[in-house]
Scaffold this active site. Structure first.
Site, PDB file in Angstrom:
ATOM      1  N   HIS A 312       0.853  -1.184   0.000  1.00 26.54           N
ATOM      2  CA  HIS A 312       0.000   0.000   0.000  1.00 26.54           C
ATOM      3  C   HIS A 312       0.886   1.229   0.000  1.00 26.54           C
ATOM      4  O   HIS A 312       1.931   1.244   0.640  1.00 26.54           O
ATOM      5  CB  HIS A 312      -0.919   0.010   1.235  1.00 26.54           C
ATOM      6  CG  HIS A 312      -2.072   0.932   1.069  1.00 26.54           C
ATOM      7  ND1 HIS A 312      -1.992   2.268   1.346  1.00 26.54           N
ATOM      8  CD2 HIS A 312      -3.327   0.702   0.603  1.00 26.54           C
ATOM      9  CE1 HIS A 312      -3.163   2.824   1.073  1.00 26.54           C
ATOM     10  NE2 HIS A 312      -3.979   1.902   0.610  1.00 26.54           N
ATOM     11  N   ASP A 370      -7.992  -5.172  -0.123  1.00 26.72           N
ATOM     12  CA  ASP A 370      -8.531  -5.724  -1.358  1.00 26.72           C
ATOM     13  C   ASP A 370      -8.215  -7.194  -1.549  1.00 26.72           C
ATOM     14  O   ASP A 370      -8.899  -7.883  -2.297  1.00 26.72           O
ATOM     15  CB  ASP A 370      -8.041  -4.907  -2.552  1.00 26.72           C
ATOM     16  CG  ASP A 370      -8.724  -3.560  -2.580  1.00 26.72           C
ATOM     17  OD1 ASP A 370      -9.893  -3.517  -2.182  1.00 26.72           O
ATOM     18  OD2 ASP A 370      -8.093  -2.566  -2.952  1.00 26.72           O
TER      19      ASP A 370
HETATM   20  N1  CMC Z   1       4.279  -7.127  -5.253  1.00 24.38           N
HETATM   21  C1  CMC Z   1       5.612  -7.195  -5.371  1.00 24.38           C
HETATM   22  N2  CMC Z   1       6.453  -6.195  -5.079  1.00 24.38           N
HETATM   23  C2  CMC Z   1       5.897  -5.061  -4.639  1.00 24.38           C
HETATM   24  C3  CMC Z   1       4.502  -4.912  -4.506  1.00 24.38           C
HETATM   25  C4  CMC Z   1       3.686  -6.002  -4.830  1.00 24.38           C
HETATM   26  N3  CMC Z   1       2.362  -5.925  -4.713  1.00 24.38           N
HETATM   27  N4  CMC Z   1       4.234  -3.668  -4.054  1.00 24.38           N
HETATM   28  C5  CMC Z   1       5.410  -3.054  -3.921  1.00 24.38           C
HETATM   29  N5  CMC Z   1       6.440  -3.905  -4.261  1.00 24.38           N
HETATM   30  C6  CMC Z   1       7.868  -3.639  -4.178  1.00 24.38           C
HETATM   31  C7  CMC Z   1       8.349  -2.740  -5.294  1.00 24.38           C
HETATM   32  O1  CMC Z   1       8.765  -3.484  -6.415  1.00 24.38           O
HETATM   33  C8  CMC Z   1       9.482  -2.010  -4.621  1.00 24.38           C
HETATM   34  O2  CMC Z   1      10.589  -2.875  -4.555  1.00 24.38           O
HETATM   35  P1  CMC Z   1      12.104  -2.279  -4.632  1.00 24.38           P
HETATM   36  O3  CMC Z   1      12.233  -1.392  -3.445  1.00 24.38           O
HETATM   37  O4  CMC Z   1      12.979  -3.488  -4.607  1.00 24.38           O
HETATM   38  O5  CMC Z   1      12.163  -1.512  -5.932  1.00 24.38           O
HETATM   39  C9  CMC Z   1       8.977  -1.813  -3.192  1.00 24.38           C
HETATM   40  O6  CMC Z   1       8.081  -2.915  -2.966  1.00 24.38           O
HETATM   41  C10 CMC Z   1       8.258  -0.504  -2.974  1.00 24.38           C
HETATM   42  O7  CMC Z   1       7.305  -0.367  -4.007  1.00 24.38           O
HETATM   43  P2  CMC Z   1       6.613   0.973  -4.488  1.00 24.38           P
HETATM   44  O8  CMC Z   1       6.056   0.762  -5.858  1.00 24.38           O
HETATM   45  O9  CMC Z   1       7.553   2.114  -4.254  1.00 24.38           O
HETATM   46  O10 CMC Z   1       5.452   1.093  -3.453  1.00 24.38           O
HETATM   47  P3  CMC Z   1       4.275   2.086  -3.572  1.00 24.38           P
HETATM   48  O11 CMC Z   1       3.996   2.476  -2.176  1.00 24.38           O
HETATM   49  O12 CMC Z   1       4.511   3.158  -4.545  1.00 24.38           O
HETATM   50  O13 CMC Z   1       3.141   1.133  -4.192  1.00 24.38           O
HETATM   51  C11 CMC Z   1       1.107  -0.003  -4.529  1.00 24.38           C
HETATM   52  C12 CMC Z   1       1.922   0.908  -3.607  1.00 24.38           C
HETATM   53  C13 CMC Z   1      -0.250  -0.251  -3.850  1.00 24.38           C
HETATM   54  C14 CMC Z   1       0.862   0.680  -5.882  1.00 24.38           C
HETATM   55  C15 CMC Z   1       1.873  -1.333  -4.736  1.00 24.38           C
HETATM   56  O14 CMC Z   1       2.147  -1.940  -3.491  1.00 24.38           O
HETATM   57  C16 CMC Z   1       1.102  -2.305  -5.626  1.00 24.38           C
HETATM   58  O15 CMC Z   1       1.206  -2.224  -6.853  1.00 24.38           O
HETATM   59  N6  CMC Z   1       0.352  -3.277  -5.012  1.00 24.38           N
HETATM   60  C17 CMC Z   1      -0.457  -4.185  -5.772  1.00 24.38           C
HETATM   61  C18 CMC Z   1      -1.745  -3.511  -6.172  1.00 24.38           C
HETATM   62  C19 CMC Z   1      -2.692  -3.361  -5.015  1.00 24.38           C
HETATM   63  O16 CMC Z   1      -2.943  -4.300  -4.275  1.00 24.38           O
HETATM   64  N7  CMC Z   1      -3.250  -2.143  -4.881  1.00 24.38           N
HETATM   65  C20 CMC Z   1      -4.293  -1.864  -3.881  1.00 24.38           C
HETATM   66  C21 CMC Z   1      -3.916  -0.858  -2.895  1.00 24.38           C
HETATM   67  S1  CMC Z   1      -5.135  -0.812  -1.592  1.00 24.38           S
HETATM   68  C22 CMC Z   1      -6.522  -0.142  -2.350  1.00 24.38           C
HETATM   69  C23 CMC Z   1      -6.595   1.327  -2.322  1.00 24.38           C
HETATM   70  O17 CMC Z   1      -6.471   1.917  -1.215  1.00 24.38           O
HETATM   71  O18 CMC Z   1      -6.821   1.905  -3.389  1.00 24.38           O
END
Ligand code: CMC
Length: 435
Positions: A312, A370
């Site tokens: 998240h 989710d």
């Molecule tokens: N699976 C694998 N790796 C992940 C994931 C994941 N779901 N989420 C983050 N990472 C890794 C990412 O690759 C990165 O690794 P590194 O530091 O080695 O480069 C690290 O964790 C940090 O990732 P980030 O993209 O900087 O994290 P973020 O805070 O920008 O992303 C997110 C948040 C929700 C977009 C992401 O976690 C994601 O794509 N999750 C899957 C989709 C999902 O379940 N979304 C629903 C969110 S809850 C509903 C809502 O409130 O809308």
């Protein structure tokens, strides 16, 4: 908003340093007020994705991502989820406090008066393909509401704003159910106002005119909880979109349609659908035995595969909504005798593996709401492509409360972010023969 200190920004290029006020909220990080920055320095700030930017002042929802805390108007989500129903939560988000019994009755009565859709709206549906994604239908139909309810579109009039809010909350379940019924080729079901908000929605989804629909209490409670947990989430992508659209003076129905469009994306509200699709994919590859292989793929940056339903942007500790949804998930699976269903067994195994795997532990990637809400909805018989519509239904109150808060601000301005331009500088157009 109080100011006690200032922050000084100094430059190496000879620009004189500038002082900015620092404001304290009631809770949460202080903010540096940089509104005068461009005037004083000729420079913008650069913050793509708004990771360090508070875009507004708000009194509605507070999240502490490190603690895993979510408060609506100060009340912890854990207490709201067990003591209140969704319409009480709506009242709270809109009005600032929980209703007493008389206020609750009055509010429910107002919502019930608006559950029907203008009969002419039913014709809109016939224009869509039967296999259209219901979110596409919802974006179109919610935007179209502005063409039907002209009598509540004066956004400067608080009574109009309130009526629009009630209309949106009341009509969303009817519209979402209609989008589903249309995709199935079944007749639309009119709302039945002696049922609770959640039970009425389930009846419009799963009932037919041919036989009485008897809602299951456990499932109705589960759906009501899904709605409460998704009701608001401060300045996320769709809410910020609603605020930005609204800042131009656009009408509330159009603004909520913009929010729905933003919610559709798989990184936001589309995650529960994407999560179920992922589970189906693992199932097709061979089920539980293939989880290890899938998790390996997720950890490989070049694969661009993410474990949907995990991680998240704000919660870097357990999502408090996920704890509550996990509980509901088990209640629903027990009620329906589905604990041994292969897809649910796969989800539970995936959860266990990911919670123990170093990659996810180190990055603080926990299951989010989710992950479980998708499983609950699938168990209830909701088709996967309806999941995001149900999220939109729940979030409508949050969007409209945030929109209303913005419109009521005395010095509200149109939103207009700036940019760091790295494209071509001025150049002359050559005649086509010389290009
Ligand atoms: N699976 C694998 N790796 C992940 C994931 C994941 N779901 N989420 C983050 N990472 C890794 C990412 O690759 C990165 O690794 P590194 O530091 O080695 O480069 C690290 O964790 C940090 O990732 P980030 O993209 O900087 O994290 P973020 O805070 O920008 O992303 C997110 C948040 C929700 C977009 C992401 O976690 C994601 O794509 N999750 C899957 C989709 C999902 O379940 N979304 C629903 C969110 S809850 C509903 C809502 O409130 O809308």
């Amino acid at each position: 908003m109080t100011t006690q200190q200032k922050a000084t920004l100094s430059f190496e290029d000879g620009t004189p340093s500038v002082d900015f006020p620092v404001y304290k909220g009631t809770v949460g990080p202080d903010v540096v007020d940089i509104r005068k920055m461009y005037g004083a320095t000729g420079k913008f700030t650069f913050d793509p994705g708004f990771l360090s930017t508070a875009s507004c002042e708000s009194k509605i929802t507070y999240i502490d991502g490190d603690k895993g805390e979510l408060l609506y108007r100060g009340y912890p989500i854990e207490q709201l989820a067990v003591n209140c129903d969704y319409l009480e939560t709506c009242y709270l988000l809109l009005n600032g406090d929980l209703p007493n019994p008389a206020q609750k009755k009055d509010f429910e009565g107002r919502v019930l008066k608006h559950t029907m859709i203008h009969e002419q709206m039913t014709r809109f549906f016939q224009g869509f393909r039967r296999d259209a994604h219901p979110m596409a239908v919802l974006v179109g139909c919610v935007g179209a509401l502005s063409a039907f309810y002209h009598d509540s579109l004066d956004i400067q009039n608080p009574e109009h704003r309130f009526v629009s809010a009630i209309r949106l909350i009341a009509k969303m379940p009817t519209l979402v159910a209609m989008a589903y019924k249309y995709s199935q080729g079944q007749p639309f079901m009119y709302p039945q106002n002696n049922l609770s908000y959640a039970a009425n929605f389930m009846r419009m989804m799963f009932g037919t005119p041919c036989e009485e629909y008897v809602p299951n209490d456990v499932l109705v409670r589960a759906l009501d909880r899904i709605l409460i947990l998704h009701a608001d989430h401060e300045q996320n992508a769709s809410t910020s979109t609603v605020r930005l659209a609204g800042s131009s003076g656009a009408n509330p129905f159009a603004c909520i349609a913009a929010g729905i469009a933003t919610l559709w994306g798989p990184a936001h509200g589309g995650a529960n659908e994407a999560c179920l699709l992922m589970l189906n994919e693992i199932q097709e590859r061979g089920g539980v035995e293939k989880i290890g292989e899938f998790v390996k793929e997720v950890k490989d940056k070049n694969s661009h595969t993410r474990l949907m339903g995990f991680g998240h942007r704000v919660y870097k500790n357990y999502d408090p909504r996920a704890k509550l949804m996990r509980e509901t998930c088990h209640e629903v699976l027990n009620e329906l005798g589905l604990h041994n269903d292969p897809l649910f067994a796969l989800a539970m195994k995936l959860e266990q593996i990911a919670l123990e795997d170093d990659y996810f532990v180190q990055r603080k990637l926990y299951p989010n709401v989710d992950f479980y809400s998708g499983i609950v909805q699938r168990a209830m018989g909701m088709p996967t492509e309806m999941f995001t519509c149900i999220f939109a239904l729940a979030r409508t109150v949050g969007w409209i409360a945030q929109w209303g808060e913005m419109i009521s601000e005395p010095d509200q301005k149109i939103g207009r972010p700036r940019q760091l331009f790295t494209g071509a500088t001025r150049r002359d157009v050559k005649p086509i023969g010389n290009r």
